[in-house]
Design an enzyme around this catalytic site. Structure first.
Site, PDB file in Angstrom:
ATOM      1  N   GLN A   1       0.814  -1.218   0.000  1.00  0.00           N
ATOM      2  CA  GLN A   1       0.000   0.000   0.000  1.00  0.00           C
ATOM      3  C   GLN A   1       0.845   1.263   0.000  1.00  0.00           C
ATOM      4  OE1 GLN A   1      -1.609  -0.963   4.130  1.00  0.00           O
ATOM      5  NE2 GLN A   1      -1.548   1.283   4.286  1.00  0.00           N
TER       6      GLN A   1
ATOM      7  N   CYS B   1      -5.162   0.589   3.816  1.00  0.00           N
ATOM      8  CA  CYS B   1      -5.154  -0.842   4.124  1.00  0.00           C
ATOM      9  C   CYS B   1      -6.531  -1.457   3.937  1.00  0.00           C
ATOM     10  CB  CYS B   1      -4.686  -1.057   5.559  1.00  0.00           C
ATOM     11  SG  CYS B   1      -5.690  -0.196   6.795  1.00  0.00           S
TER      12      CYS B   1
ATOM     13  N   ASN C   1      -0.912  -9.307   4.827  1.00  0.00           N
ATOM     14  CA  ASN C   1      -0.803  -7.873   5.057  1.00  0.00           C
ATOM     15  C   ASN C   1      -0.540  -7.160   3.730  1.00  0.00           C
ATOM     16  OD1 ASN C   1      -0.650  -5.442   6.438  1.00  0.00           O
ATOM     17  ND2 ASN C   1       0.913  -6.131   7.882  1.00  0.00           N
TER      18      ASN C   1
ATOM     19  N   HIS D   1      -5.974  -0.827  11.816  1.00  0.00           N
ATOM     20  CA  HIS D   1      -5.365  -1.392  10.615  1.00  0.00           C
ATOM     21  C   HIS D   1      -6.246  -2.529  10.098  1.00  0.00           C
ATOM     22  CE1 HIS D   1      -2.348  -2.324   7.693  1.00  0.00           C
ATOM     23  NE2 HIS D   1      -1.996  -3.484   8.236  1.00  0.00           N
TER      24      HIS D   1
END
Length: 305
Positions: free
Chosen positions: A103, A109, A269, A248
């Site tokens: 990102q 995110c 992630n 997050h």
């Protein structure tokens, strides 16, 4: 500096970054030397940043006060029995997970989490793994979500449903690594590469229900970050310094148990494959903590087809 392409504007900035780097090295070395932990930390490309800077640039989960989530479907997997849920699953092994993305310095995110979940269900239902466009969500999903300033996966699913789908990464590539957003390309946004029929939320604070959902498809979750996240390098993260404020978004792409019997969630992630376990993370599963470690079972959602 050489390894991560760091260039500082002047000697004062270089000195400031060096002091931050030294503090982070001390934090990592102190943690690792104490031992008795199921995970380890290491120096990485974020190590010249303070934790506050890191939070500001590399997270971005924000649930709006008003949203479209009232249109969410009921929890689809309520009636799954324990016999229906395998002991472990890794959706990468079933070709339902695209390579880890980055990102960059954009607080989106939420877009990467939502896209990974849609990529997963699309492959499961159609047999086709298509990398989809986070940039479309950043630029075009603006009723409640706010691009690099944060957003929520449920509203991203609502946008994809309302828009008639989401286009491919190839057609609408990611361009916000530096934190700039751009404007919506309406023509590209209408060229759907994948569609969803609806979306649902997992009952909050239930790792049992989250397990049911993840056994069927990758699931978007919100978590609370901690300073150890910045330098996580491997093992089962126990979240000793996590709080409960969600900041997050990641995607749960599986679960399992280590050789020594430690149950974990498998997390994808959006900080590139240089972080963690090649971009992935294991987080302790089946804990006494309400909502799970780092509150990861508090706000979980997924698209349906």
């Amino acid at each position: 500096m050489k390894k991560h392409g760091r260039v500082y504007q002047d000697s004062a900035e270089k000195e400031r970054r060096f002091q931050i780097f030294k503090n982070n090295v001390e934090f990592v070395e102190k943690f690792n030397s104490e031992g008795n932990m199921t995970y380890s930390l290491s120096i990485n490309r974020f190590s010249d940043m303070t934790y506050d800077e890191f939070l500001r640039h590399y997270t971005g989960y924000k649930q709006p006060t008003e949203s479209t989530s009232s249109a969410a479907a009921s929890f689809t997997y309520e009636n799954l029995s324990p016999a229906d849920v395998p002991q472990s699953i890794d959706w990468r092994e079933k070709s339902a997970v695209t390579p880890v993305k980055d990102q960059g310095r954009c607080g989106c995110c939420w877009a990467f989490s939502a896209v990974a979940a849609v990529e997963g269900i699309t492959q499961i239902k159609t047999g086709k793994l298509i990398s989809l466009s986070e940039q479309q969500l950043v630029n075009c999903d603006t009723d409640n979500n706010r691009g690099c300033q944060g957003g929520w996966m449920v509203d991203a699913f609502a946008y994809i449903k309302q828009n008639g789908g989401i286009t491919s990464e190839e057609n609408y590539p990611y361009q916000s690594l530096d934190g700039s957003e751009g404007t919506c390309d309406m023509n590209k946004a209408k060229e759907a590469a994948a569609q969803i029929t609806s979306y649902a939320e997992v009952p909050p604070n239930s790792e049992t229900d989250l397990l049911k959902a993840v056994s069927m498809q990758p699931v978007s979750v919100a978590i609370n970050m901690s300073p150890a996240f910045q330098h996580y390098s491997g093992g089962v993260f126990t979240g000793d310094d996590c709080g409960t404020s969600l900041d997050h978004a990641v995607t749960v792409i599986g679960y399992g148990t280590t050789d020594d019997g430690t149950p974990y969630w498998l997390i994808k992630n959006s900080w590139s494959d240089t972080w963690g376990e090649n971009g992935y993370m294991k987080i302790l599963r089946n804990t006494e903590a309400p909502g799970g470690v780092c509150s990861l079972a508090t706000k979980a959602s997924y698209p349906t087809m």
